[in-house]
Scaffold this motif. Structure first.
Motif, short mmCIF file in Angstrom:
data_model
loop_
_atom_site.label_atom_id
_atom_site.label_comp_id
_atom_site.label_asym_id
_atom_site.label_seq_id
_atom_site.Cartn_x
_atom_site.Cartn_y
_atom_site.Cartn_z
N MET A 103 0.80 -1.43 -0.27
CA MET A 103 0.00 -0.40 -0.06
C MET A 103 1.38 0.89 0.01
N SER A 104 1.05 2.38 -1.15
CA SER A 104 1.25 3.01 -0.97
C SER A 104 0.91 4.31 0.30
N ASP A 105 1.96 5.55 0.83
CA ASP A 105 2.00 6.43 1.07
C ASP A 105 0.50 7.17 1.44
N MET A 106 -0.37 7.90 -0.14
CA MET A 106 -0.81 7.84 -0.43
C MET A 106 -2.50 7.16 -0.04
N GLU A 107 -2.53 5.98 -0.38
CA GLU A 107 -3.37 4.92 -0.18
C GLU A 107 -2.59 4.85 1.14
N ALA A 108 -2.42 4.88 2.37
CA ALA A 108 -2.96 4.71 3.57
C ALA A 108 -3.36 5.95 4.35
N GLN A 109 -3.06 7.09 3.21
CA GLN A 109 -4.22 8.57 3.90
C GLN A 109 -5.45 8.55 4.03
N CYS A 110 -5.42 8.15 2.62
CA CYS A 110 -7.09 8.31 1.56
C CYS A 110 -8.00 7.22 2.41
N ALA A 111 -7.28 6.27 3.27
CA ALA A 111 -8.27 4.65 3.01
C ALA A 111 -9.53 5.16 4.02
N PRO A 112 -8.87 5.76 4.77
CA PRO A 112 -9.49 5.60 6.35
C PRO A 112 -11.25 6.82 6.10
N LEU A 113 -10.66 7.84 4.72
CA LEU A 113 -11.46 8.75 4.27
C LEU A 113 -12.95 8.38 3.63
N LEU A 114 -12.37 7.85 2.90
CA LEU A 114 -13.24 6.94 1.69
C LEU A 114 -14.87 6.73 1.96
N LYS A 115 -15.08 6.85 3.17
CA LYS A 115 -16.95 6.38 4.03
C LYS A 115 -17.04 8.05 4.21
N LYS A 116 -16.90 9.27 3.85
CA LYS A 116 -16.91 9.82 4.45
C LYS A 116 -17.66 10.90 2.83
N LEU A 117 -17.48 10.05 1.41
CA LEU A 117 -18.31 10.15 -0.02
C LEU A 117 -19.24 10.23 -0.29
N LYS A 118 -19.84 11.33 -0.22
CA LYS A 118 -21.38 11.10 -0.85
C LYS A 118 -22.39 10.85 -1.76
N SER A 119 -22.69 11.74 -2.64
CA SER A 119 -23.22 12.04 -3.53
C SER A 119 -22.81 12.97 -4.37
N GLU A 120 -21.94 13.45 -4.99
CA GLU A 120 -21.89 14.42 -5.94
C GLU A 120 -20.94 13.72 -6.85
N PRO A 121 -20.74 13.84 -8.49
CA PRO A 121 -20.67 13.17 -9.27
C PRO A 121 -18.94 12.76 -9.09
N PHE A 122 -18.02 13.21 -8.47
CA PHE A 122 -16.71 13.52 -8.28
C PHE A 122 -16.10 13.70 -7.22
N ALA A 123 -14.94 12.81 -6.09
CA ALA A 123 -14.69 13.68 -4.19
C ALA A 123 -12.85 13.49 -5.28
N THR A 124 -12.73 14.15 -4.03
CA THR A 124 -11.42 14.20 -3.91
C THR A 124 -11.24 14.15 -2.18
N ILE A 125 -9.75 13.07 -1.69
CA ILE A 125 -9.36 12.63 -0.32
C ILE A 125 -7.76 13.43 -0.97
N ILE A 126 -7.86 14.59 -0.05
CA ILE A 126 -6.48 14.93 -0.34
C ILE A 126 -5.82 15.20 0.69
N PRO A 127 -5.51 14.11 2.12
CA PRO A 127 -4.90 14.14 3.62
C PRO A 127 -4.63 15.97 4.18
N ASP A 128 -3.62 16.36 3.16
CA ASP A 128 -3.46 17.86 3.75
C ASP A 128 -4.67 18.83 4.20
N ARG A 129 -5.14 18.40 3.56
CA ARG A 129 -6.41 19.66 3.28
C ARG A 129 -7.45 19.71 4.19
#
Length: 86
Positions: free
Chosen positions: A1-27
């Motif tokens: 698992m890459s560093d970016m995968e590890a940082q983003c994985a816990p945040l996946l559950k916050k995605l909702k219903s817009e067509p696109f989403a970004t996960i940026i751990p430092d933001r």
């Protein structure tokens, strides 16, 4: 698992219903929804200087089957090497 995968994985559950989403751990907030793919790409590719490279993160698309990862960009990636430029 890459560093970016590890940082983003816990945040996946916050995605909702817009067509696109970004996960940026430092933001803050780390998860944002976008109406257009271009806005999502800008969020991940944003850089404060020519030398620092992209901010990095993940871009997801909402599909009938749920959220699907489109792009993963490691922080510091040169903007001319972003995956959608290939």
């Amino acid at each position: 698992m890459s560093d970016m995968e590890a940082q983003c994985a816990p945040l996946l559950k916050k995605l909702k219903s817009e067509p696109f989403a970004t996960i940026i751990p430092d933001r803050r907030p780390a998860v944002k929804l976008h109406a257009h793919i271009g806005l999502a790409k800008l969020a991940v590719a944003w850089t404060d200087s020519v030398y620092s490279g992209a901010r990095g993160g993940e871009i997801y698309e909402c599909t009938a089957d749920g959220w699907s990862l489109l792009f993963r960009v490691e922080a510091g990636t040169p903007t001319d090497q972003l995956p959608w430029r290939e």
